[in-house]
Design a protein around this motif. Structure first.
Motif, PDB file in Angstrom:
ATOM      1  N   VAL A   1      41.650  40.956  46.059  1.00  0.00           N
ATOM      2  CA  VAL A   1      42.988  40.582  44.906  1.00  0.00           C
ATOM      3  C   VAL A   1      43.650  41.624  44.569  1.00  0.00           C
ATOM      4  O   VAL A   1      43.405  42.962  44.707  1.00  0.00           O
ATOM      5  N   PRO A   2      44.869  41.218  44.680  1.00  0.00           N
ATOM      6  CA  PRO A   2      45.996  42.123  44.366  1.00  0.00           C
ATOM      7  C   PRO A   2      45.960  42.941  42.893  1.00  0.00           C
ATOM      8  O   PRO A   2      46.432  42.144  42.065  1.00  0.00           O
ATOM      9  N   VAL A   3      45.665  44.299  42.951  1.00  0.00           N
ATOM     10  CA  VAL A   3      45.320  44.663  41.609  1.00  0.00           C
ATOM     11  C   VAL A   3      46.274  45.910  41.499  1.00  0.00           C
ATOM     12  O   VAL A   3      46.338  46.854  42.454  1.00  0.00           O
ATOM     13  N   ARG A   4      46.862  46.320  40.405  1.00  0.00           N
ATOM     14  CA  ARG A   4      47.594  47.703  40.198  1.00  0.00           C
ATOM     15  C   ARG A   4      46.794  48.293  39.090  1.00  0.00           C
ATOM     16  O   ARG A   4      46.535  47.656  38.018  1.00  0.00           O
ATOM     17  N   THR A   5      46.438  49.490  39.418  1.00  0.00           N
ATOM     18  CA  THR A   5      46.060  50.268  38.130  1.00  0.00           C
ATOM     19  C   THR A   5      46.870  51.204  37.624  1.00  0.00           C
ATOM     20  O   THR A   5      47.944  51.513  38.155  1.00  0.00           O
ATOM     21  N   VAL A   6      46.984  51.393  36.092  1.00  0.00           N
ATOM     22  CA  VAL A   6      47.766  52.028  35.372  1.00  0.00           C
ATOM     23  C   VAL A   6      46.983  53.136  34.584  1.00  0.00           C
ATOM     24  O   VAL A   6      46.067  52.538  33.701  1.00  0.00           O
TER      25      VAL A   6
END
Length: 391
Positions: free
Chosen positions: A194-199
């Protein structure tokens, strides 16, 4: 297989109804609309402390409405859904996602006494993980110590989540995992494919200059760039603008510690923020709320609402990098909301504006978990996010 069947879809719902089952059902139905008939692979349920006594009914209602492949959640001090934040009073937030081709592994970790101190069981291997969503009962699980040990063993770990304090004291908390109601430990989900970005938005404004720690022991900094740390602090405070001076007087000064030194220059998101715990006027030493090392870069910061707003928007835009979000999970500090911002619903609205979607859900935390320099830490006064991309 038709291409459209692989589209990732996320929906979210929020209800302030006084009955737990009614509120959960309403929020789940609202979340389901955005999925346009797609099956729910992963769902989250966040329930305010006012519904603690009836969490079983809330879980059952979401299971009936969504039939999710996996369901996680917790009791929280307040909940977030779409563009609203319910900081107090009854509230239920539901997040539901259709994630074709994703591999999802859920888990329950518990802490127990051992001959060597406190040990943790049930935490999975993280090889190839794109995201680890992690919900912690702070009264039964040592999150800070666990993350310290994890960072010693893992080069990087994409953990995002928070401490769910329920009613603010023991026995007012519950965690949800695939239909079970749990009263201790931590629950989570490991996502792969799954393409996920953490911030991690720490909401701080840098002041003064970057300084290399030249003498330190444990969490005590004796020298910065060859001069007593206290003198360096006084010099940097002399550069504050009037607005920064007000922020420093109100919220104190923070030490920003660079975790990943492999950059030509450091930006806001490269610092781990920790409070100043004490000052020794005689030696000029400063104690900070984290172990430090000689050679590490430190810069002082102040926190205020304007910096927090700028930081959140800047970090979200950088994470998206021109991509399009399907939805996001938000874990925001219980010291934010109207405790930090003049307007209601600040974080929820800011995230919605930048993502172009209202498929957002989360809760108010007693400590937020998210990566800085690739390593997860326990934070305070932050907004941490997992942003799911459409492709």
């Amino acid at each position: 297989m038709r291409p459209e069947t692989l589209t990732r879809r996320v929906g979210a719902g929020l209800s302030a109804s006084s009955g737990a089952a009614e509120a959960a059902g309403e929020a789940a139905r609202e979340a389901r609309v955005a999925l346009d008939g797609a099956s729910v692979d992963l769902a989250f349920l966040f329930v305010s402390a006012e519904h603690y006594a009836d969490v079983e009914e809330a879980v059952d209602a979401v299971e009936r409405e969504l039939a999710p492949g996996h369901l996680l959640g917790c009791v929280a001090q307040g909940v977030v859904g779409r563009d609203r934040e319910l900081e107090d009073g009854p509230g239920v937030s539901v997040w539901a996602a259709s994630l074709p081709e994703a591999q999802i592994e859920t888990f329950h970790s518990v802490a127990f006494d051992s001959d060597d101190g406190v040990a943790v069981s049930g935490f999975p291997e993280l090889d190839g993980a794109d995201l680890v969503a992690f919900l912690v009962d702070p009264f039964t699980f040592p999150a800070a110590g666990f993350l310290t040990k994890l960072n010693e063993e893992e080069d990087a770990a994409p953990l995002v989540g928070g401490l769910a304090a329920g009613g603010g004291e023991p026995d007012t908390q519950a965690l949800f995992l695939d239909g079970e109601i749990l009263r201790e430990g931590a629950v989570g989900a490991v996502l792969r494919g799954v393409p996920v970005r953490t911030v991690v938005s720490q909401g701080c404004e840098p002041v003064g200059r970057d300084s290399v720690i030249t003498s330190a022991e444990g969490n005590v900094v004796f020298e910065l760039a060859g001069e007593p740390a206290l003198e360096r602090l006084k010099g940097d405070l002399g550069t504050l603008t009037p607005g920064q001076e007000r922020s420093a007087a109100r919220a104190g000064v923070l030490a920003g510690l660079v975790i990943d030194e492999n950059r030509s220059e450091y930006r806001r998101g490269d610092y781990l923020m920790r409070g100043l715990m004490g000052v020794d006027e005689e030696t000029g030493a400063l104690a900070v709320g984290e172990a430090v090392r000689v050679g590490q870069t430190l810069r002082f910061h102040v926190r205020d609402a304007e910096s927090a707003d700028d930081d959140l928007r800047e970090n979200l835009a950088a994470a998206l990098n021109g991509g399009r979000a399907a939805g996001a999970l938000l874990f925001t500090c219980n010291g934010r909301g109207t405790n930090m911002f003049a307007e209601h619903d600040h974080d929820a609205r800011a995230v919605g504006e930048l993502l172009g979607e209202d498929a957002l859900a989360g809760f108010f935390c007693a400590g937020e978990i998210g990566p800085v320099g690739g390593k997860p830490f326990l934070h305070g006064f932050t907004a941490t996010l997992a942003v799911f991309l459409e492709s």
